[in-house]
Design an enzyme around this catalytic site. Structure first.
Site, PDB file in Angstrom:
ATOM      1  N   ASP A  78       0.847  -1.197   0.000  1.00  0.00           N
ATOM      2  CA  ASP A  78       0.000   0.000   0.000  1.00  0.00           C
ATOM      3  C   ASP A  78       0.884   1.250   0.000  1.00  0.00           C
ATOM      4  O   ASP A  78       2.093   1.155   0.221  1.00  0.00           O
ATOM      5  CB  ASP A  78      -0.877  -0.050   1.266  1.00  0.00           C
ATOM      6  CG  ASP A  78      -1.922   1.036   1.274  1.00  0.00           C
ATOM      7  OD1 ASP A  78      -2.265   1.535   0.195  1.00  0.00           O
ATOM      8  OD2 ASP A  78      -2.390   1.392   2.376  1.00  0.00           O
ATOM      9  N   GLU A  83       2.609   4.932  -4.041  1.00  0.00           N
ATOM     10  CA  GLU A  83       2.656   5.884  -5.187  1.00  0.00           C
ATOM     11  C   GLU A  83       4.010   6.560  -5.304  1.00  0.00           C
ATOM     12  O   GLU A  83       4.402   6.861  -6.425  1.00  0.00           O
ATOM     13  CB  GLU A  83       1.539   6.936  -5.039  1.00  0.00           C
ATOM     14  CG  GLU A  83       0.148   6.381  -5.190  1.00  0.00           C
ATOM     15  CD  GLU A  83      -0.329   5.584  -3.975  1.00  0.00           C
ATOM     16  OE1 GLU A  83       0.257   5.757  -2.897  1.00  0.00           O
ATOM     17  OE2 GLU A  83      -1.273   4.806  -4.123  1.00  0.00           O
ATOM     18  N   ASP A 117      -8.947   3.700  -2.265  1.00  0.00           N
ATOM     19  CA  ASP A 117      -9.884   4.202  -1.253  1.00  0.00           C
ATOM     20  C   ASP A 117     -11.139   4.825  -1.854  1.00  0.00           C
ATOM     21  O   ASP A 117     -11.265   6.048  -1.976  1.00  0.00           O
ATOM     22  CB  ASP A 117      -9.152   5.204  -0.365  1.00  0.00           C
ATOM     23  CG  ASP A 117      -7.998   4.536   0.379  1.00  0.00           C
ATOM     24  OD1 ASP A 117      -7.951   3.290   0.393  1.00  0.00           O
ATOM     25  OD2 ASP A 117      -7.155   5.261   0.930  1.00  0.00           O
TER      26      ASP A 117
HETATM   27  C1  GLC Z   1      -4.705   3.292   2.775  1.00  0.00           C
HETATM   28  C2  GLC Z   1      -5.223   2.080   2.006  1.00  0.00           C
HETATM   29  C3  GLC Z   1      -6.315   1.410   2.795  1.00  0.00           C
HETATM   30  C4  GLC Z   1      -5.772   1.018   4.158  1.00  0.00           C
HETATM   31  C5  GLC Z   1      -5.220   2.228   4.886  1.00  0.00           C
HETATM   32  C6  GLC Z   1      -4.516   1.872   6.173  1.00  0.00           C
HETATM   33  O1  GLC Z   1      -5.663   4.267   2.867  1.00  0.00           O
HETATM   34  O2  GLC Z   1      -5.655   2.431   0.738  1.00  0.00           O
HETATM   35  O3  GLC Z   1      -6.785   0.288   2.120  1.00  0.00           O
HETATM   36  O4  GLC Z   1      -6.780   0.445   4.928  1.00  0.00           O
HETATM   37  O5  GLC Z   1      -4.274   2.893   4.067  1.00  0.00           O
HETATM   38  O6  GLC Z   1      -3.460   1.033   5.954  1.00  0.00           O
END
Ligand code: GLC
Length: 860
Positions: free
Chosen positions: A444, A447, A522
């Site tokens: 995650d 980017e 998200d």
């Molecule tokens: C980011 C991710 C989400 C995750 C969060 C906490 O927003 O896109 O899926 O739950 O981080 O890790």
């Protein structure tokens, strides 16, 4: 003032005081470093006012390449295949012989393409390169390119054409055809047809996105064009990783332009005319997805965050014992870590991860954990110390000062995944997770995202290794997430050579499908976002990244029971089916809203499990040819203009047409059925397309249709993949109605079933079984049905028979005959098995048969 106060309160609640403080001080540090090392050069992709190559001066051919020096630049065109041409434009100050710059996207190098023949001719006005599939014409006076088919019709042609600016930016303007539609470009928050807007190429963390927000996490610079009422389809892949822009007729309705703020103007032109051919070539060039393990196709449950351990145990029990809802994957979000330190476990929340994961494995669950790129700047933390010692973090331009910026743990260092040493180191670190039994890794924030007032990322001046070529973040940014996924997957492959690795990534770029699957980041819990999941998944599939899916139920905001159920009904037909939600939202599990939702949710998840043999076959097809799993109808019915903008229904694999309900309280919707024979999955009612029909869709019903001519393999309901042996497989045959055969075509429908062990790489050595079915129907009403079955591959499924279910026939057949080859290679007659081997329920005919090569069923 009030605003700032509320930001501070919200910030502290969401990310904690330390991280908030680091984020505020980072703003000051950032300015200081900018003064010290220089900021980003603020540049834009030119709209006009760039220099085009102009008059053609000469040309030379060498091997597969034609070099064309022009007045203001040189074209280098390489013919890689009859339908694949690479176009490079080098400004005058760049040597024409300049080596092709290393590309992270390309999977097949020039040397790996077999040489293809082409003819180079010169007329008074043009140079012409002619292959067996297309003609590329270069006008001598302007240097503009046109791609034509062999009848001379335009596939795509330059308006101003390609060009460059002294500051380094590059661009290309091409004509848009009157009825042209555009698709692809990765993850976008718009309709399926992208025409009329601009799209940025810069992976960005939008912190929950809105419809129409652009760009977001995962951009892919491949564009598919379709025009001439579906007769012409092509693709353009801009192989340049700098900040880019595609304008699809927004500034000028008749002009498509694309470009980047730096780097080379290098694009690949791919001709169809079928878009399926374009995708096949594009994924040959940039790589295809690896077959995931079968359990990845099951249902997955996630939230930010299931913790502590007792909560995870309860979740597991709820699935298996309390609610009996099938599930394969439980995902652990950032709270499993010790202070958000990657590759660690929080000692209080998860005191013994190995034991806990072993228990969950025993219950049939697989565990996927999140890993972010930011490594907490903390000298007591082994990973941080090691990273600093080995110099694997990104640095400022002095090559010494490691770049430090805030994410969840507060200030972090960022591994330079473009350095092979870093990737190795990172891959080895994954051992801390595989050692305790973790089954898959979820990358995650890659980017990469950095906390700040607005969506931020690394400054463009940050240095990267770029696999020895050296470069700045301006060039590395878009491939950072993909290289992180690569490091993860290469590590998992080393650590567990016998298992197929699982990596889910939020960010990516062209070629990321070789390493990872994605989820669409998200989103929000509302009906518009439910709708958006469809065009998003379809455009990702049309960009080569087929294995994807949304947070079912939505990430931020609260889902109602109805919204979750409707989303799930669609989700069971999407490649990745995972419910996930925000840290502050209430429970979002299939049972969270009680009845009637629980029963409906269970039924749909069970349906996904029954369809696993079918879905797995669609995944296999994708891994072989790049054909997405979820497909816009236009891929199967390209000559039907109605399908070109159809975005609220889709095909899942070859047989299913899925038309989800995406409006609150709706209990019906209209559905478009293209040419052919279609069956309502629930009632077996038959329809002839093309037709718009109005379908009843009470909460418990997802409008779902099966294409006539298909054989759909279905297994039993299981609580998780591998719960028990597959046993007898049902083959659901949906004969094409004879009255509805397209003129002159054979009435045979072809389908496939792909099987292997679902875990290892043994299929690469022939341990797979590919069964091809041919379903032949005759008469109206149907009087004869023939079902042929051909098998290839060595994999032993252990199956001894089938239950063939013939749909759309209401009477018992007069005779069922069949033959097969026995173990001694002799042809023998097929047996119907058992006393109830033949039964009918007025809508379907069920036959229990032994293995067969050919079955013939006849009615009076
Ligand atoms: C980011 C991710 C989400 C995750 C969060 C906490 O927003 O896109 O899926 O739950 O981080 O890790």
């Amino acid at each position: 003032m009030l605003n700032i106060l509320s930001l501070i309160v919200r910030g502290t609640r969401e990310i904690g005081f330390k991280t908030l403080w680091d984020s505020i001080t980072y703003l000051v540090r950032k300015r200081w470093y900018r003064v010290r090392f220089g900021g980003r050069k603020c540049r834009r992709v030119p709209e006009r006012g760039y220099t085009c190559p102009g008059r053609v001066m000469s040309h030379m051919r060498r091997g597969q390449t034609v070099t064309i020096p022009c007045a203001d630049g040189t074209y280098v065109l390489t013919i890689l295949a009859p339908d694949l041409v690479r176009v490079r434009l080098l400004p005058p100050h760049v040597l024409a012989a300049r080596q092709l710059h290393h590309s992270y996207s390309i999977a097949k190098s020039d040397a790996q393409w077999s040489p293809c023949e082409f003819l180079l001719t010169e007329t008074e006005t043009a140079l012409k390169i002619e292959t067996a599939r297309l003609v590329c014409r270069i006008a001598k006076d302007t240097g503009r390119l046109a791609f034509l088919d062999l009848f001379g019709d335009v596939i795509n042609e330059d308006e101003a054409g390609a060009g460059w600016q002294a500051c380094g930016a590059v661009a290309c303007r091409k004509r848009i055809q009157p009825d042209e539609h555009f698709y692809g470009l990765g993850e976008r928050t718009f309709e399926l047809d992208l025409r009329g807007r601009q799209y940025r190429m810069w992976n960005t963390d939008p912190r929950t996105y809105r419809l129409g927000q652009d760009p977001i996490h995962l951009c892919v610079p491949v564009l598919l064009g379709l025009h001439d009422r579906g007769r012409q389809g092509y693709g353009i892949f801009l192989d340049n990783t700098f900040r880019g822009l595609f304008d699809l007729g927004r500034r000028d309705p008749d002009v498509l332009s694309f470009g980047a703020v730096d780097g080379e103007m290098r694009y690949y032109f791919i001709y169809g005319p079928a878009l399926t051919t374009v995708l096949e070539r594009y994924t040959e060039l940039t790589g295809r997805m690896n077959l995931p393990p079968l359990w990845m196709l099951g249902y997955h449950q996630s939230r930010w965050s299931y913790q502590p351990e007792a909560r995870v145990r309860k979740l597991a029990r709820d699935f298996r014992q309390v609610y009996r809802v099938p599930c394969d994957g439980i995902h652990l979000d950032i709270h499993y870590m010790d202070g958000y330190r990657c590759f660690t476990w929080d000692a209080e929340r998860f005191p013994d991860p190995a034991e806990k994961i072993a228990d969950l494995h025993a219950m049939g669950f697989k565990i996927i954990v999140i890993v972010d790129p930011g490594i907490r700047a903390d000298h007591d933390y082994r990973v941080c110390r090691e990273g600093l010692e080995r110099n694997v973090f990104c640095t400022y331009p002095d090559g010494e000062t490691p770049f430090k910026a805030p994410v969840w743990p507060g200030d972090c260092y960022f591994p330079d995944f473009t350095d092979p040493r870093t990737r190795m180191w990172w891959g080895d670190l994954c051992k801390t997770l595989t050692d305790v039994g973790v089954d898959g890794i979820w990358n995650d924030m890659n980017e990469p995202a950095i906390f700040g007032m607005r969506s931020t990322t690394m400054p463009q001046s940050i240095r990267h290794d770029m696999d020895g070529h050296g470069g700045g973040h301006a060039e590395a940014h878009n491939i950072y997430g993909m290289q992180m996924a690569r490091a993860t997957v290469e590590g998992l492959r080393q650590l567990r050579p016998d298992r197929r690795p699982v990596c889910i990534t939020r960010s990516g770029w062209a070629g990321v499908q070789r390493y990872a699957m994605s989820w669409t980041g998200d989103n929000r819990s509302n009906w518009r976002h439910l709708w958006l999941s469809m065009p998003m998944a379809m455009n990702l599939g049309l960009s080569g990244l087929a294995h994807t899916g949304p947070d079912v139920g939505g990430f931020s905001q609260f889902a109602s029971g109805e919204l979750f159920t409707r989303w799930l009904q669609m989700g069971v037909f999407l490649p990745f089916c995972r419910a996930h939600t925000f840290v502050h939202s209430p429970d979002q599990e299939p049972w969270s809203w009680g009845e009637p939702y629980l029963a409906i949710n269970r039924r749909y998840i069970e349906l996904r499990y029954r369809l696993l043999p079918y879905l797995y076959t669609a995944f296999w097809q994708c891994a072989q040819t790049g054909l997405p799993i979820v497909r816009p109808l236009l891929l199967a019915f390209q000559d039907d203009a109605q399908t070109h903008t159809l975005e609220d229904q889709f095909m899942c694999g070859d047989a299913f047409l899925v038309a989800p309900v995406f409006e609150e309280s709706a209990d019906r919707r209209s559905v478009y059925l293209p040419t052919g024979s279609w069956y309502d999955f629930w009632t077996d009612q038959h329809f002839h397309g093309p037709a718009w029909i109005d379908v009843e869709a009470p909460l418990e019903r997802l409008p779902l249709f099966v294409r006539g001519g298909s054989v759909v393999p279905m297994g039993p309901v299981m609580q998780y993949v591998g719960e028990h042996p597959t046993g007898r497989l049902e083959l659901h045959a949906y004969p094409r109605r004879a009255s509805h055969l397209p003129d002159g075509r054979d009435n045979v429908g072809r389908s496939a079933l792909y099987e292997d062990d679902g875990r290892s790489w043994a299929f690469q050595d022939g341990e797979y079984r590919l069964t091809r079915f041919a379903l032949h129907s005759a008469g109206h009403p149907i009087s004869r049905l023939e079902l042929g079955r051909q098998v290839e591959g060595r994999y032993e499924s252990g199956r001894r028979g089938f239950e063939v279910v013939v749909h759309g026939v209401d009477e018992s057949p007069r005779s069922v005959t069949g033959r097969t080859i026995n173990v001694h290679g002799r042809m023998i007659n097929v047996r119907l098995l058992g006393r109830r081997a033949l039964r009918t329920d007025g809508r379907t005919v069920h036959l229990l048969t032994s293995l067969f090569e050919h079955l013939q069923i006849e009615w009076d």
